[in-house]
Design a protein around this motif. Structure first.
Motif, PDB file in Angstrom:
ATOM      1  N   PRO A   8       0.829  -1.214   0.000  1.00  0.00           N
ATOM      2  CA  PRO A   8       0.000   0.000   0.000  1.00  0.00           C
ATOM      3  C   PRO A   8       0.862   1.263   0.000  1.00  0.00           C
ATOM      4  CG  PRO A   8      -0.011  -1.010   2.164  1.00  0.00           C
ATOM      5  CD  PRO A   8       0.757  -1.935   1.258  1.00  0.00           C
ATOM      6  N   ASN A   9       0.373   2.276  -0.696  1.00  0.00           N
ATOM      7  CA  ASN A   9       1.068   3.568  -0.678  1.00  0.00           C
ATOM      8  C   ASN A   9       0.293   4.549   0.204  1.00  0.00           C
ATOM      9  OD1 ASN A   9      -1.037   4.695  -2.251  1.00  0.00           O
ATOM     10  ND2 ASN A   9      -0.044   4.005  -4.130  1.00  0.00           N
ATOM     11  N   GLU A  10       0.859   5.735   0.391  1.00  0.00           N
ATOM     12  CA  GLU A  10       0.249   6.728   1.289  1.00  0.00           C
ATOM     13  C   GLU A  10      -1.116   7.203   0.795  1.00  0.00           C
ATOM     14  OE1 GLU A  10       1.037   7.764   4.388  1.00  0.00           O
ATOM     15  OE2 GLU A  10       2.459   6.111   4.195  1.00  0.00           O
ATOM     16  N   VAL A  16      -8.361   4.831   2.339  1.00  0.00           N
ATOM     17  CA  VAL A  16      -8.998   3.830   3.188  1.00  0.00           C
ATOM     18  C   VAL A  16      -9.463   4.473   4.489  1.00  0.00           C
ATOM     19  CG1 VAL A  16      -8.594   1.724   4.540  1.00  0.00           C
ATOM     20  CG2 VAL A  16      -7.796   1.864   2.172  1.00  0.00           C
ATOM     21  N   LYS A  17      -8.641   5.319   5.076  1.00  0.00           N
ATOM     22  CA  LYS A  17      -9.003   5.983   6.324  1.00  0.00           C
ATOM     23  C   LYS A  17     -10.230   6.866   6.136  1.00  0.00           C
ATOM     24  CE  LYS A  17      -6.639   8.385  10.062  1.00  0.00           C
ATOM     25  NZ  LYS A  17      -5.381   9.023  10.444  1.00  0.00           N
ATOM     26  N   ALA A  18     -10.251   7.627   5.058  1.00  0.00           N
ATOM     27  CA  ALA A  18     -11.396   8.511   4.786  1.00  0.00           C
ATOM     28  C   ALA A  18     -12.660   7.701   4.522  1.00  0.00           C
ATOM     29  CB  ALA A  18     -11.085   9.415   3.599  1.00  0.00           C
ATOM     30  N   PRO A  46      -4.946  -2.111   8.824  1.00  0.00           N
ATOM     31  CA  PRO A  46      -5.679  -2.243  10.100  1.00  0.00           C
ATOM     32  C   PRO A  46      -5.846  -0.920  10.846  1.00  0.00           C
ATOM     33  CG  PRO A  46      -3.456  -3.079  10.356  1.00  0.00           C
ATOM     34  CD  PRO A  46      -3.645  -2.773   8.889  1.00  0.00           C
ATOM     35  N   GLU A  47      -4.801  -0.113  10.877  1.00  0.00           N
ATOM     36  CA  GLU A  47      -4.874   1.170  11.588  1.00  0.00           C
ATOM     37  C   GLU A  47      -5.804   2.152  10.894  1.00  0.00           C
ATOM     38  OE1 GLU A  47      -3.434   2.177  14.637  1.00  0.00           O
ATOM     39  OE2 GLU A  47      -3.368  -0.013  14.683  1.00  0.00           O
ATOM     40  N   GLU A  48      -5.765   2.173   9.585  1.00  0.00           N
ATOM     41  CA  GLU A  48      -6.614   3.099   8.833  1.00  0.00           C
ATOM     42  C   GLU A  48      -8.088   2.751   9.027  1.00  0.00           C
ATOM     43  OE1 GLU A  48      -3.902   1.637   7.719  1.00  0.00           O
ATOM     44  OE2 GLU A  48      -2.584   3.302   7.181  1.00  0.00           O
ATOM     45  N   LEU A  49      -8.401   1.457   9.042  1.00  0.00           N
ATOM     46  CA  LEU A  49      -9.789   1.039   9.245  1.00  0.00           C
ATOM     47  C   LEU A  49     -10.251   1.356  10.664  1.00  0.00           C
ATOM     48  CD1 LEU A  49      -9.656  -2.414   7.427  1.00  0.00           C
ATOM     49  CD2 LEU A  49     -10.849  -0.360   6.642  1.00  0.00           C
TER      50      LEU A  49
END
Length: 140
Positions: A8-10, A16-18, A46-49
């Motif tokens: 995954p890239n930034e 994903v977070k948004a 996992p952190e973004e979700l």
């Protein structure tokens, strides 16, 4: 032919977070990223979700609190008090029921008078009267 490992890239992490914050389902997020499954999504993000929905909720609560606190949106104030402040439509019955006789004390504030007003009162100028003396009142 071996499959290439997903990295995954930034930009994908922000997306994903948004999307998680907006409430988009993980299956739909995986489809947008062209991932094979939600397992791959959960493995790499996992952190973004986890943080996406938490940060979105925190922002919404902050906005709601500001709207309620400013007083320009009485509906938001009532909503906040009902959902976060413990208020309800039926009220607190324990607080309404009398538990015995009450004594009410009323204090009246008399602001200082200007020297001209004081002289007018002392000279008995028409239209300017001294406040009447109040009798003590005890409610029954």
């Amino acid at each position: 032919m071996p499959m290439h490992k997903f990295q995954p890239n930034e930009e994908q992490r922000r997306m994903v977070k948004a999307l998680a914050g907006y409430g988009v389902k993980q299956q739909q997020i995986a489809a947008l990223l062209d991932l094979a499954s939600t397992t791959t999504l959960r493995k790499h993000f996992p952190e973004e979700l986890r943080l996406g929905s938490l940060e979105a909720k925190a922002q919404m609560l902050g906005t709601l609190f500001k709207m309620a606190h400013l007083g320009r949106h009485p509906t938001m104030t009532m909503f906040w008090l009902k959902t976060r402040g413990g208020w309800s439509e039926t009220g607190n019955q324990e607080a309404i029921e009398p538990d015995g006789p009450h004594q009410w004390v009323v204090q009246v504030y008399q602001p200082p008078r200007s020297p001209e007003h004081q002289k007018g009162l002392q000279a008995g100028v028409a239209g300017v009267q001294e406040a009447p003396e109040w009798e003590e009142f005890t409610p029954t």
